[in-house]
Design an enzyme around this catalytic site. Structure first.
Site: not given
Ligand code: ZN
Length: 495
Positions: A257-258, A261, A287
């Protein structure tokens, strides 16, 4: 004249670099006793940066540049600065300082309320926060409703009608679908009741980072209580994760997830770095990149066809767990009280509930003294469970302690929905599964750079989606994606 703006931006970026480096340091490695000293210096630096951005010299320059004929990206930069200046124009320094103090007090009250598991301690501060932001937004005099303004503070260009249509779809299609899925026999969790050494988890984190092409020429992964990503500069986009012996999936999916980003921040076109185009990503688009990585790609079979044998190499206890059993374990769905612990399928329901409450608050429909009840009733209605206490109910999220954070929640769900729409197009344009299963993730990154990342916030989300997928935001892709995926795992034929 743009040269003059560049000088301002250089100065501002120096403060930002100092502040984000100190923050990353503070939540990862800084010793406990260092907090007070650092906090004072950080407040000082924030104040100095604020002064530059609020100075007459700066606003004169922006309004002067506004009159000139500008290139597409220059026009965008000036418009973004102007929006910031205009929104704050009618708010006095005292009102601003008072609102900041209110939010700090609200946070303290929220912590105390959580300690005592008693919402009534936080309630008066929440009401005050609502009144403050309402009065601030009304001073903008821009003809838009309060909640439309708040939504746009986080998601530029998305109309209330688009949000309404999106959440209506979730209500009409997803809520009954989830009930149906949960009435089926639960699938196994092969990771349950096993422990995974932190040392081997760290080794696998490195395997994953290599695979995702997130390397130490521009990235770094550290450990913190709550995983996050932080851009220090275009070529310094750091992430954190958290390790728990009992919870292998927690680390794995936080990392993926990170990195989503971090890649978004890293792959922006050089000329936009440090400009407003780099600073104005919407929360939903940000997101969307992390959820695309974590869910659409990171929980797919193709991703694990390559990575699962590597995971098994790190953990003896997975030798007898098949790839299918592992995929089931990381794609299970179960009703729960806490948003941050919810699975991919039930997550948007938690956001729907917050959206409806915020909408009722700012349209004057909700009795502000009745928010706890409203919360509990909606959880019952949509998830079918009875909230036991405030900790697992209305006190669970920190967002409403900050007067300017109303309108933030909806971006979490809308991000997942953008991701599904983008993923749909990506699969048509490149052989995603083939790249994932044969260790060619750089080709996925390249597609994202070309289509989305390089532009930064040059375009609004609707504009980006239109360019990439041929249509503005369309929630159908998200509903279809979830239905197909969970029908597969729970053995139901899609209708
Ligand atoms: Zn996030």
């Amino acid at each position: 004249m743009f040269k003059k703006l560049k000088e301002f931006e250089f100065k501002i970026s120096a403060y930002q670099l100092a502040l984000s480096t100190m923050n990353y340091d503070a939540v990862t490695v800084a010793p406990k006793l260092s907090g007070e000293y650092r906090n004072e210096r950080m407040s000082f630096l924030s104040g100095e940066m604020f002064k530059i951005m609020q100075s007459k010299e700066f606003s004169d320059l922006i309004y002067e540049l506004d009159k000139q004929s500008l290139s597409l990206s220059e026009r965008r930069i000036i418009d973004l600065y102007k929006k910031n200046l205009d929104d704050l124009k009618n708010i006095t320094q005292e009102e601003f300082v008072e609102a900041r103090k209110l939010s700090l007090d609200a946070f303290t009250a929220w912590e105390k309320a959580r300690e005592k598991n008693d919402y009534s301690i936080f309630e008066p501060f929440l009401i005050k926060n609502i009144e403050t932001i309402t009065s601030f937004v009304k001073k903008r005099n821009n003809g838009l409703s309060v909640y439309q303004n708040l939504l746009n503070d986080f998601e530029e260009g998305m109309s209330l009608e688009q949000f309404d249509a999106f959440f209506q779809k979730i209500k009409d299609e997803l809520v009954p679908f989830i009930k149906e899925i949960h009435s089926r026999p639960q699938i196994n969790d092969a990771l349950d009741n096993k422990t995974f050494s932190i040392e081997s988890q760290k080794a696998f984190t490195n395997d994953l980072l290599d695979y995702l092409r997130y390397d130490n020429t521009f990235g770094h992964c550290s450990v913190s209580t709550h995983p996050f990503s932080s851009r220090l500069s275009q070529n310094d986009t750091r992430i954190t994760t958290r390790y728990d012996e009992k919870h292998l999936a927690g680390n794995i999916f936080s990392v993926i997830h990170e990195v989503g980003h971090a890649m978004y921040e890293h792959q922006i076109k050089d000329e936009y770095a440090d400009t407003m185009i780099h600073d104005s990503y919407t929360y939903g688009m940000h997101e969307s990149q992390s959820r695309l990585f974590e869910n659409c790609l990171g929980r797919s079979r193709a991703f694990w066809e390559y990575n699962y044998p590597r995971l098994q190499n790190r953990f003896e206890q997975l030798k007898d767990v098949s790839l299918d059993a592992f995929l089931q374990a990381v794609n299970r769905s179960e009703v729960s009280f806490i948003r941050t612990e919810a699975d991919e399928l039930t997550y948007p329901i938690h956001v729907l509930i917050r959206y409806e409450i915020e909408k009722e608050i700012f349209s004057g429909q909700a009795d502000l003294k009745d928010l706890r009840n409203i919360w509990n009733q909606k959880i019952k209605e949509y998830l079918g469970i009875d909230v036991k206490d405030d900790l697992t109910g209305i006190l669970q999220d920190v967002h409403w302690t900050e007067y300017s954070s109303f309108g933030y929640f909806p971006t979490y769900a809308i991000g997942s929905a953008y991701a599904a729409q983008i993923y749909n197009t990506m699969k048509k344009e490149i052989p995603v599964d083939e790249y994932l299963s044969s260790n060619q993730f750089e080709k996925v990154n390249a597609w994202l750079k070309e289509n989305i990342h390089q532009h930064g916030a040059l375009y609004t989300p609707n504009e980006i989606l239109k360019r990439v997928t041929g249509e503005t935001f369309n929630p159908d892709y998200y509903i279809q994606y979830l239905k197909e995926k969970y029908s597969y795992y729970y053995g139901k034929t899609t209708d």
